[in-house]
Design an enzyme around this catalytic site. Structure first.
Site, PDB file in Angstrom:
ATOM      1  N   CYS A  32     -10.425  -3.013  -4.519  1.00 16.14           N
ATOM      2  CA  CYS A  32      -9.621  -4.061  -4.875  1.00 16.14           C
ATOM      3  C   CYS A  32     -10.362  -5.122  -5.467  1.00 16.14           C
ATOM      4  CB  CYS A  32      -8.627  -4.551  -3.800  1.00 16.14           C
ATOM      5  SG  CYS A  32      -7.407  -3.137  -3.640  1.00 16.14           S
ATOM      6  N   ASN A  62       0.593  -1.368  -0.131  1.00 14.76           N
ATOM      7  CA  ASN A  62      -0.122  -0.137   0.073  1.00 14.76           C
ATOM      8  C   ASN A  62       1.062   1.217   0.099  1.00 14.76           C
ATOM      9  OD1 ASN A  62       0.547  -0.832   2.514  1.00 14.76           O
ATOM     10  ND2 ASN A  62      -1.179   0.462   3.324  1.00 14.76           N
ATOM     11  N   CYS A  73      -4.111   0.673  -2.681  1.00 15.43           N
ATOM     12  CA  CYS A  73      -3.662  -0.402  -2.000  1.00 15.43           C
ATOM     13  C   CYS A  73      -2.927  -1.554  -2.580  1.00 15.43           C
ATOM     14  CB  CYS A  73      -5.366  -1.252  -2.010  1.00 15.43           C
ATOM     15  SG  CYS A  73      -6.654  -0.466  -1.286  1.00 15.43           S
ATOM     16  N   GLU A  92      -3.010  -4.397  -3.240  1.00 15.38           N
ATOM     17  CA  GLU A  92      -3.486  -5.320  -4.085  1.00 15.38           C
ATOM     18  C   GLU A  92      -3.618  -4.828  -5.542  1.00 15.38           C
ATOM     19  OE1 GLU A  92      -6.058  -6.220  -0.240  1.00 15.38           O
ATOM     20  OE2 GLU A  92      -4.990  -4.659  -1.274  1.00 15.38           O
TER      21      GLU A  92
END
Length: 161
Positions: free
Chosen positions: A115, A62, A73, A75
């Protein structure tokens, strides 16, 4: 009236040691990814690791910004890197973990809705489900096969294509 029910499925392992070596290593790569987390505002570090069909591992962490919406984020950092650099090397699995010094995490942290929607998009793009491992350091690991088990009402409208 029609009553609909949605069921989600996942496997829970009590610790990292219960996983096979490949999954265990991917979770540890997600921990490694957290080292590059830039999270001075939330003090909540997140790491993600993607395992591609070729065996290549892509890391993401992140990245916060004082203008909060400008952050991203872990991901999506990893997934967007994959999309820009390795779109033909399919994603087999993804591990996500988090840590904070503010309190002890007792269960895995799930990905945010944005995400999950990006994961769903890339899952559709590659035509193959993504296996997701949500890892709580010193705690359980949840293994989810396919994003629909995380986001049962994911948004898709094929006519937009």
């Amino acid at each position: 009236m029609i009553n609909h029910q949605i069921k989600v499925a996942f496997d829970e392992y009590s610790s990292l040691q219960e996983l096979d070596i490949t999954d265990r290593e991917l979770c540890l790569q997600a921990v490694k990814a957290m080292e590059n987390s830039h999270s001075p505002y939330s003090k909540f570090s997140v790491g993600a690791a993607l395992k591609l069909q070729s065996g290549k591992i892509i890391l993401g962490s992140n990245q916060e910004n004082v203008a909060y919406p400008s952050g991203l984020c872990a991901e999506r950092v990893a997934l967007f890197h994959w999309g820009a650099n390795h779109p033909d090397d399919l994603i087999e699995s993804m591990a996500v973990t988090a840590h904070t010094n503010e309190f002890k995490l007792l269960k895995p942290v799930t990905s945010c809705g944005s995400c999950l929607q990006v994961m769903a998009e890339y899952e559709k793009k590659q035509g193959k489900p993504i296996r997701v491992l949500l890892y709580c350091i010193d705690g359980p690991v949840w293994v989810i096969n396919g994003i629909e088990n995380l986001l049962p009402f994911l948004f898709f409208e094929d006519r937009l294509a």
